[in-house]
Design an enzyme around this catalytic site. Structure first.
Site, short mmCIF file in Angstrom:
data_model
loop_
_atom_site.label_atom_id
_atom_site.label_comp_id
_atom_site.label_asym_id
_atom_site.label_seq_id
_atom_site.Cartn_x
_atom_site.Cartn_y
_atom_site.Cartn_z
N ASP A 49 0.88 -1.04 -0.03
CA ASP A 49 -0.03 -0.05 0.09
C ASP A 49 0.86 1.23 0.03
O ASP A 49 0.33 2.36 -0.09
CB ASP A 49 -1.06 0.12 1.18
N ARG A 97 -14.38 -4.93 -2.65
CA ARG A 97 -13.71 -4.23 -1.48
C ARG A 97 -14.34 -4.38 -0.08
O ARG A 97 -15.41 -5.04 -0.06
CB ARG A 97 -13.61 -2.60 -1.81
N ARG A 124 -15.01 -9.32 2.85
CA ARG A 124 -15.09 -10.08 1.73
C ARG A 124 -15.30 -11.60 1.51
O ARG A 124 -15.91 -12.13 0.86
CB ARG A 124 -13.52 -9.94 1.14
#
Length: 316
Positions: A89, A154, A160
């Site tokens: 990230d 997402r 998820r």
């Protein structure tokens, strides 16, 4: 007790789990008793834009920096002393005044195939719905199976998995590292090959980000794993050359064996119709300039791939 090191973290279950691991490791390095951890090495929860906006792909709202921006601001303002990020990230360039001070030992870098009905990726039926928010995973899946229906997924890991269990998808793709850290190994039906699903640069590794003036803090060396840091240096060099972002489908992975580092880099067309790949290595991972060599290798291979592939950024 006054805090010794304040840790900035996102509020997601995975982020808090990862930050808790680093909290305990920093505490050990500083000789802090477990009973004093919460006071001496407190976790400071910060909500990021990436966490707030869950209904769109990151490429539509500004990219993966949205998971780091608010925490970096807290670092620069002195509200926290270290940030714990998932390395994948972290954008290629560090904001002025900040640095990646330590890279702990890496978890499994592979992608995970999760499904209620099917044991492997190859078992998916024609037209199956595959959930992912990653442009890289989308492109790699379509390169192997252009018949699949890729759908946006997402949310936190447990969200998820719940959507998968509710039948919204035949399968989803997640990072093995996150599932392992959360204790969700049982959700993994198949650990996908590094060849077919070359991971995102830095996948499976954590980044401990501090102010540049704090990179020599006493606990830093204790948490840094030199070989993981070297591999990540190579991968992030490739990411820099490929202008890696949520708008480009790129993968990079460095493996170290017998004193050598071998890096593989690729870029894909977003629809999986083409993929371009290069590999290379450095010969002595213990050389004094090994980090410079690793980054240079990443930059070189990334530039070669970019020259061949051209601009593969997805247009908004």
């Amino acid at each position: 007790m006054a805090p010794l090191v304040r840790i900035g973290t996102r509020r997601s279950k995975l982020a808090l789990t990862q930050s808790g691991m680093m909290q305990r490791a920093i505490g050990r390095a500083l000789g802090v008793a477990d009973a004093d951890l919460a006071e001496a090495v407190p976790l400071v929860e910060i909500v990021t834009t990436g966490d707030r906006v869950q209904d769109r792909r990151l490429l539509e709202i500004g990219g993966k920096a949205l998971f780091t921006k608010e925490i970096e601001e807290a670092l620069l303002e002195g509200r926290v002393d270290v940030a714990v990020h998932s390395m994948k990230d972290v954008p290629a360039e560090q904001p002025h005044g900040l640095c990646i001070a330590a890279v702990p030992e890496r978890e499994d870098a592979r992608d995970a195939f999760c499904s209620e009905q099917f044991a492997t990726f190859d078992d998916l039926p024609v037209g199956a719905r595959l959930g992912t928010a990653s442009l890289r995973r989308q492109a790699q899946a379509l390169a192997l199976r252009p018949d699949l229906q890729i759908e946006m997924l997402r949310g936190n890991v447990d969200t998820r998995l719940r959507k998968l269990a509710d039948g919204e998808f035949e399968a989803i793709l997640l990072a093995t590292a996150g599932l392992n850290r959360l204790g969700f190994e049982s959700a993994i039906r198949e650990r996908l090959s590094l060849h077919d699903f070359l991971p995102a640069p830095g996948q499976g590794a954590l980044a401990l980000q501090t102010r540049a003036d704090d990179r020599e803090a006493t606990w830093v060396d204790a948490l840094n794993d030199p070989m993981t840091a070297l591999a990540v240096e190579a991968e992030r060099g490739a990411m820099t050359a490929l202008e890696g972002s949520c708008r480009t489908a790129i993968g990079a992975h460095a493996a170290i064996a017998e004193g050598h580092l071998r890096l593989t880099v690729e870029m894909l067309a977003p629809n999986g119709s083409a993929r371009w790949r290069r590999s290379g290595e450095i010969g002595d991972v213990h050389a004094a300039d090994a980090a410079d060599q690793a980054r240079a290798l990443g930059l070189t291979l990334g530039a070669e791939v970019h020259a061949q592939a051209g601009d593969q950024r997805i247009e908004l």
